[in-house]
Design a protein around this motif. Structure first.
Motif, PDB file in Angstrom:
ATOM      1  N   PHE A  22     -10.705   2.673   4.385  1.00 50.25           N
ATOM      2  CA  PHE A  22     -10.576   1.251   4.089  1.00 50.25           C
ATOM      3  C   PHE A  22     -11.870   0.510   4.414  1.00 50.25           C
ATOM      4  O   PHE A  22     -12.296  -0.376   3.671  1.00 50.25           O
ATOM      5  CB  PHE A  22      -9.390   0.644   4.838  1.00 50.25           C
ATOM      6  CG  PHE A  22      -9.142  -0.797   4.503  1.00 50.25           C
ATOM      7  CD1 PHE A  22      -9.013  -1.214   3.188  1.00 50.25           C
ATOM      8  CD2 PHE A  22      -9.042  -1.740   5.505  1.00 50.25           C
ATOM      9  CE1 PHE A  22      -8.784  -2.544   2.873  1.00 50.25           C
ATOM     10  CE2 PHE A  22      -8.812  -3.070   5.209  1.00 50.25           C
ATOM     11  CZ  PHE A  22      -8.685  -3.474   3.893  1.00 50.25           C
TER      12      PHE A  22
ATOM     13  N   THR B 220       0.832  -1.206   0.000  1.00 45.78           N
ATOM     14  CA  THR B 220       0.000   0.000   0.000  1.00 45.78           C
ATOM     15  C   THR B 220       0.864   1.253   0.000  1.00 45.78           C
ATOM     16  O   THR B 220       0.626   2.180  -0.781  1.00 45.78           O
ATOM     17  CB  THR B 220      -0.938   0.006   1.231  1.00 45.78           C
ATOM     18  OG1 THR B 220      -1.711  -1.190   1.225  1.00 45.78           O
ATOM     19  CG2 THR B 220      -1.873   1.196   1.204  1.00 45.78           C
TER      20      THR B 220
ATOM     21  N   GLN C 235      -8.582   5.302  -4.541  1.00 47.17           N
ATOM     22  CA  GLN C 235      -9.690   5.905  -3.802  1.00 47.17           C
ATOM     23  C   GLN C 235      -9.158   6.866  -2.747  1.00 47.17           C
ATOM     24  O   GLN C 235      -9.683   7.962  -2.563  1.00 47.17           O
ATOM     25  CB  GLN C 235     -10.553   4.841  -3.138  1.00 47.17           C
ATOM     26  CG  GLN C 235     -11.673   5.435  -2.292  1.00 47.17           C
ATOM     27  CD  GLN C 235     -12.485   4.392  -1.566  1.00 47.17           C
ATOM     28  OE1 GLN C 235     -12.477   3.222  -1.917  1.00 47.17           O
ATOM     29  NE2 GLN C 235     -13.200   4.812  -0.543  1.00 47.17           N
TER      30      GLN C 235
ATOM     31  N   TRP D 174      -6.564  -4.976  -6.025  1.00 46.11           N
ATOM     32  CA  TRP D 174      -7.334  -4.484  -4.874  1.00 46.11           C
ATOM     33  C   TRP D 174      -6.567  -3.379  -4.159  1.00 46.11           C
ATOM     34  O   TRP D 174      -7.138  -2.358  -3.778  1.00 46.11           O
ATOM     35  CB  TRP D 174      -7.665  -5.612  -3.895  1.00 46.11           C
ATOM     36  CG  TRP D 174      -8.784  -6.503  -4.342  1.00 46.11           C
ATOM     37  CD1 TRP D 174      -8.735  -7.854  -4.527  1.00 46.11           C
ATOM     38  CD2 TRP D 174     -10.132  -6.120  -4.655  1.00 46.11           C
ATOM     39  NE1 TRP D 174      -9.964  -8.320  -4.941  1.00 46.11           N
ATOM     40  CE2 TRP D 174     -10.837  -7.283  -5.021  1.00 46.11           C
ATOM     41  CE3 TRP D 174     -10.802  -4.907  -4.680  1.00 46.11           C
ATOM     42  CZ2 TRP D 174     -12.171  -7.260  -5.397  1.00 46.11           C
ATOM     43  CZ3 TRP D 174     -12.149  -4.882  -5.045  1.00 46.11           C
ATOM     44  CH2 TRP D 174     -12.814  -6.054  -5.404  1.00 46.11           C
TER      45      TRP D 174
ATOM     46  N   TYR E 240      -7.705   0.612  -3.825  1.00 51.14           N
ATOM     47  CA  TYR E 240      -7.803   1.311  -2.542  1.00 51.14           C
ATOM     48  C   TYR E 240      -6.960   2.590  -2.555  1.00 51.14           C
ATOM     49  O   TYR E 240      -7.421   3.656  -2.146  1.00 51.14           O
ATOM     50  CB  TYR E 240      -7.362   0.408  -1.382  1.00 51.14           C
ATOM     51  CG  TYR E 240      -7.168   1.201  -0.116  1.00 51.14           C
ATOM     52  CD1 TYR E 240      -8.270   1.694   0.575  1.00 51.14           C
ATOM     53  CD2 TYR E 240      -5.904   1.519   0.356  1.00 51.14           C
ATOM     54  CE1 TYR E 240      -8.105   2.460   1.717  1.00 51.14           C
ATOM     55  CE2 TYR E 240      -5.732   2.280   1.494  1.00 51.14           C
ATOM     56  CZ  TYR E 240      -6.838   2.749   2.164  1.00 51.14           C
ATOM     57  OH  TYR E 240      -6.680   3.526   3.284  1.00 51.14           O
TER      58      TYR E 240
ATOM     59  N   PHE F 155     -14.263   1.262   1.682  1.00 55.88           N
ATOM     60  CA  PHE F 155     -13.796   0.534   0.501  1.00 55.88           C
ATOM     61  C   PHE F 155     -14.268  -0.918   0.546  1.00 55.88           C
ATOM     62  O   PHE F 155     -14.866  -1.424  -0.407  1.00 55.88           O
ATOM     63  CB  PHE F 155     -12.266   0.608   0.445  1.00 55.88           C
ATOM     64  CG  PHE F 155     -11.644  -0.180  -0.662  1.00 55.88           C
ATOM     65  CD1 PHE F 155     -11.568   0.344  -1.943  1.00 55.88           C
ATOM     66  CD2 PHE F 155     -11.104  -1.433  -0.425  1.00 55.88           C
ATOM     67  CE1 PHE F 155     -10.981  -0.377  -2.973  1.00 55.88           C
ATOM     68  CE2 PHE F 155     -10.508  -2.164  -1.442  1.00 55.88           C
ATOM     69  CZ  PHE F 155     -10.446  -1.629  -2.723  1.00 55.88           C
ATOM     70  N   LYS F 156     -14.022  -1.589   1.670  1.00 53.18           N
ATOM     71  CA  LYS F 156     -14.432  -2.992   1.793  1.00 53.18           C
ATOM     72  C   LYS F 156     -15.949  -3.133   1.724  1.00 53.18           C
ATOM     73  O   LYS F 156     -16.449  -4.022   1.039  1.00 53.18           O
ATOM     74  CB  LYS F 156     -13.924  -3.599   3.106  1.00 53.18           C
ATOM     75  CG  LYS F 156     -12.464  -3.940   3.072  1.00 53.18           C
ATOM     76  CD  LYS F 156     -12.065  -4.919   4.157  1.00 53.18           C
ATOM     77  CE  LYS F 156     -12.157  -4.363   5.546  1.00 53.18           C
ATOM     78  NZ  LYS F 156     -11.544  -5.255   6.550  1.00 53.18           N
TER      79      LYS F 156
END
Length: 113
Positions: free
Chosen positions: A41, A22, A68, A61, A65, A44-45
């Motif tokens: 996060f 990340t 975003q 993925w 993230y 997001f999930k």
């Protein structure tokens, strides 16, 4: 870490980000603050768990993230916007047609925390 370009999978609530991946991706796309935001996060999930037909690799993925996160951090820090209630809107000098009427102002004052 597993192969980041391995088999695609759908998002799950137990999915966790790899901090190094990340941070590396955030740095590469130009984020100054590369820290993981728990609220973002979680959003997001929650969004992607509701899209079970979307499958991506571990790398994809993480990239989604980070993208975003960049959108959120650059949108809300823009000096071209002002906050009205809980929404970010263009400043009045940039949007002459934006008018906050007296009823809206009264509601905002009434429910201000």
């Amino acid at each position: 870490m597993d192969n980041i370009h391995g088999k695609p999978f759908a998002m799950t609530f137990d999915f966790e980000l790899d901090e190094k991946l990340t941070t590396d991706l955030a740095t590469h796309i130009g984020l100054i603050d590369t820290s993981i935001c728990k609220d973002t996060f979680g959003e997001f999930k929650a969004y992607w768990v509701g899209q079970p037909n979307r499958w991506h690799t571990l790398y994809q993925w993480h990239l989604k993230y980070v993208q975003q996160l960049k959108r959120k951090r650059t949108t809300f820090s823009s000096k071209q916007n002002t906050v009205v209630g809980y929404q970010s809107v263009p400043r009045a000098e940039n949007a002459a047609n934006l008018v906050t009427d007296e009823n809206t102002k009264a509601l905002l004052n009434r429910y201000k925390q």
